[in-house]
Motif scaffolding. Sequence first.
Motif, PDB file in Angstrom:
ATOM      1  N   LEU A  25       0.827  -1.212   0.000  1.00 50.77           N
ATOM      2  CA  LEU A  25       0.000   0.000   0.000  1.00 50.77           C
ATOM      3  C   LEU A  25       0.855   1.253   0.000  1.00 50.77           C
ATOM      4  O   LEU A  25       0.523   2.233  -0.657  1.00 50.77           O
ATOM      5  CB  LEU A  25      -0.927   0.020   1.218  1.00 50.77           C
ATOM      6  N   ARG A  26       1.929   1.232   0.742  1.00 49.38           N
ATOM      7  CA  ARG A  26       2.824   2.401   0.780  1.00 49.38           C
ATOM      8  C   ARG A  26       3.357   2.732  -0.614  1.00 49.38           C
ATOM      9  O   ARG A  26       3.552   3.894  -0.944  1.00 49.38           O
ATOM     10  CB  ARG A  26       3.987   2.146   1.729  1.00 49.38           C
ATOM     11  N   ASN A  27       3.612   1.704  -1.408  1.00 49.74           N
ATOM     12  CA  ASN A  27       4.131   1.925  -2.758  1.00 49.74           C
ATOM     13  C   ASN A  27       3.147   2.672  -3.645  1.00 49.74           C
ATOM     14  O   ASN A  27       3.549   3.261  -4.643  1.00 49.74           O
ATOM     15  CB  ASN A  27       4.511   0.594  -3.411  1.00 49.74           C
ATOM     16  N   HIS A  28       1.847   2.630  -3.310  1.00 52.24           N
ATOM     17  CA  HIS A  28       0.824   3.286  -4.124  1.00 52.24           C
ATOM     18  C   HIS A  28       0.237   4.525  -3.457  1.00 52.24           C
ATOM     19  O   HIS A  28      -0.697   5.119  -3.993  1.00 52.24           O
ATOM     20  CB  HIS A  28      -0.303   2.294  -4.436  1.00 52.24           C
ATOM     21  N   ALA A  29       0.765   4.908  -2.310  1.00 55.18           N
ATOM     22  CA  ALA A  29       0.205   6.054  -1.581  1.00 55.18           C
ATOM     23  C   ALA A  29       0.531   7.369  -2.276  1.00 55.18           C
ATOM     24  O   ALA A  29       1.629   7.553  -2.798  1.00 55.18           O
ATOM     25  CB  ALA A  29       0.748   6.071  -0.156  1.00 55.18           C
ATOM     26  N   ASP A  30      -0.442   8.273  -2.268  1.00 56.96           N
ATOM     27  CA  ASP A  30      -0.206   9.628  -2.775  1.00 56.96           C
ATOM     28  C   ASP A  30       0.594  10.438  -1.773  1.00 56.96           C
ATOM     29  O   ASP A  30       1.373  11.309  -2.146  1.00 56.96           O
ATOM     30  CB  ASP A  30      -1.529  10.342  -3.048  1.00 56.96           C
ATOM     31  N   SER A  31       0.358  10.160  -0.483  1.00 55.97           N
ATOM     32  CA  SER A  31       1.122  10.843   0.555  1.00 55.97           C
ATOM     33  C   SER A  31       1.205   9.959   1.791  1.00 55.97           C
ATOM     34  O   SER A  31       0.328   9.140   2.033  1.00 55.97           O
ATOM     35  CB  SER A  31       0.482  12.188   0.917  1.00 55.97           C
ATOM     36  N   ILE A  32       2.281  10.146   2.528  1.00 58.88           N
ATOM     37  CA  ILE A  32       2.504   9.421   3.785  1.00 58.88           C
ATOM     38  C   ILE A  32       2.959  10.441   4.814  1.00 58.88           C
ATOM     39  O   ILE A  32       3.915  11.186   4.585  1.00 58.88           O
ATOM     40  CB  ILE A  32       3.569   8.319   3.625  1.00 58.88           C
ATOM     41  N   LEU A  33       2.275  10.458   5.949  1.00 61.65           N
ATOM     42  CA  LEU A  33       2.584  11.385   7.028  1.00 61.65           C
ATOM     43  C   LEU A  33       2.807  10.580   8.297  1.00 61.65           C
ATOM     44  O   LEU A  33       1.959   9.776   8.687  1.00 61.65           O
ATOM     45  CB  LEU A  33       1.411  12.359   7.228  1.00 61.65           C
ATOM     46  N   GLU A  34       3.947  10.780   8.935  1.00 65.03           N
ATOM     47  CA  GLU A  34       4.217  10.064  10.173  1.00 65.03           C
ATOM     48  C   GLU A  34       3.331  10.611  11.284  1.00 65.03           C
ATOM     49  O   GLU A  34       3.248  11.825  11.487  1.00 65.03           O
ATOM     50  CB  GLU A  34       5.687  10.200  10.562  1.00 65.03           C
ATOM     51  N   ILE A  35       2.664   9.717  12.002  1.00 60.29           N
ATOM     52  CA  ILE A  35       1.816  10.101  13.134  1.00 60.29           C
ATOM     53  C   ILE A  35       2.609   9.970  14.429  1.00 60.29           C
ATOM     54  O   ILE A  35       2.647  10.884  15.241  1.00 60.29           O
ATOM     55  CB  ILE A  35       0.552   9.232  13.201  1.00 60.29           C
ATOM     56  N   ASP A  36       3.247   8.810  14.622  1.00 60.80           N
ATOM     57  CA  ASP A  36       4.077   8.554  15.797  1.00 60.80           C
ATOM     58  C   ASP A  36       5.027   7.417  15.463  1.00 60.80           C
ATOM     59  O   ASP A  36       5.195   7.079  14.295  1.00 60.80           O
ATOM     60  CB  ASP A  36       3.220   8.267  17.045  1.00 60.80           C
ATOM     61  N   ASP A  37       5.634   6.810  16.458  1.00 60.16           N
ATOM     62  CA  ASP A  37       6.612   5.746  16.216  1.00 60.16           C
ATOM     63  C   ASP A  37       5.995   4.487  15.621  1.00 60.16           C
ATOM     64  O   ASP A  37       6.699   3.665  15.047  1.00 60.16           O
ATOM     65  CB  ASP A  37       7.337   5.377  17.517  1.00 60.16           C
ATOM     66  N   GLU A  38       4.671   4.333  15.768  1.00 59.03           N
ATOM     67  CA  GLU A  38       4.011   3.112  15.320  1.00 59.03           C
ATOM     68  C   GLU A  38       3.139   3.278  14.075  1.00 59.03           C
ATOM     69  O   GLU A  38       2.976   2.343  13.304  1.00 59.03           O
ATOM     70  CB  GLU A  38       3.143   2.558  16.459  1.00 59.03           C
ATOM     71  N   TRP A  39       2.575   4.466  13.854  1.00 59.87           N
ATOM     72  CA  TRP A  39       1.570   4.675  12.817  1.00 59.87           C
ATOM     73  C   TRP A  39       1.946   5.774  11.822  1.00 59.87           C
ATOM     74  O   TRP A  39       2.624   6.723  12.169  1.00 59.87           O
ATOM     75  CB  TRP A  39       0.234   5.060  13.460  1.00 59.87           C
ATOM     76  N   GLU A  40       1.437   5.591  10.585  1.00 58.49           N
ATOM     77  CA  GLU A  40       1.545   6.608   9.537  1.00 58.49           C
ATOM     78  C   GLU A  40       0.162   6.825   8.926  1.00 58.49           C
ATOM     79  O   GLU A  40      -0.662   5.905   8.916  1.00 58.49           O
ATOM     80  CB  GLU A  40       2.498   6.157   8.437  1.00 58.49           C
ATOM     81  N   GLU A  41      -0.074   8.025   8.440  1.00 55.34           N
ATOM     82  CA  GLU A  41      -1.314   8.310   7.721  1.00 55.34           C
ATOM     83  C   GLU A  41      -1.023   8.288   6.234  1.00 55.34           C
ATOM     84  O   GLU A  41      -0.096   8.969   5.766  1.00 55.34           O
ATOM     85  CB  GLU A  41      -1.877   9.667   8.120  1.00 55.34           C
ATOM     86  N   LEU A  42      -1.801   7.503   5.504  1.00 57.97           N
ATOM     87  CA  LEU A  42      -1.644   7.404   4.056  1.00 57.97           C
ATOM     88  C   LEU A  42      -2.893   7.906   3.364  1.00 57.97           C
ATOM     89  O   LEU A  42      -4.011   7.619   3.804  1.00 57.97           O
ATOM     90  CB  LEU A  42      -1.438   5.946   3.622  1.00 57.97           C
ATOM     91  N   LYS A  43      -2.700   8.648   2.305  1.00 59.99           N
ATOM     92  CA  LYS A  43      -3.771   8.975   1.372  1.00 59.99           C
ATOM     93  C   LYS A  43      -3.477   8.124   0.149  1.00 59.99           C
ATOM     94  O   LYS A  43      -2.391   8.214  -0.431  1.00 59.99           O
ATOM     95  CB  LYS A  43      -3.778  10.456   1.045  1.00 59.99           C
ATOM     96  N   ILE A  44      -4.436   7.274  -0.183  1.00 55.81           N
ATOM     97  CA  ILE A  44      -4.182   6.283  -1.221  1.00 55.81           C
ATOM     98  C   ILE A  44      -5.398   6.119  -2.115  1.00 55.81           C
ATOM     99  O   ILE A  44      -6.529   6.252  -1.664  1.00 55.81           O
ATOM    100  CB  ILE A  44      -3.770   4.934  -0.576  1.00 55.81           C
ATOM    101  N   ASN A  45      -5.151   5.862  -3.380  1.00 54.05           N
ATOM    102  CA  ASN A  45      -6.215   5.627  -4.352  1.00 54.05           C
ATOM    103  C   ASN A  45      -6.311   4.146  -4.664  1.00 54.05           C
ATOM    104  O   ASN A  45      -5.286   3.456  -4.776  1.00 54.05           O
ATOM    105  CB  ASN A  45      -5.967   6.416  -5.638  1.00 54.05           C
TER     106      ASN A  45
END
Length: 87
Positions: A25-45
């Motif tokens: 999924l990360r490979n297809h994400a439009d954006s990735i934002l680090e939330i904390d040490d465990e989680w990231e926010e992805l905007k993905i199509n």
Amino acid sequence: EYLVMLKPWEFSATIHLRKSAGVGLRNHADSILEIDDEWEELKINFASEAHSLRELLWLGDDVKVISPSSLVAKIVESLEKLVADHG
């Protein structure tokens, strides 16, 4: 003759994804934002809402669907059905 132009990635979602999961999924994400040490926010199509549902349910508790609300509702509905069918 004419060509039909397809939009292969026309359904957009925002998710929180555990950093240790979902490399594809990360490979297809439009954006990735680090939330904390465990989680990231992805905007993905995704190709469709159904496609996103299949991909995200596969990740279990490594993903939290943030939006759209229609996808959140379908995730909840699918998980409730799973529990009802299998206890």
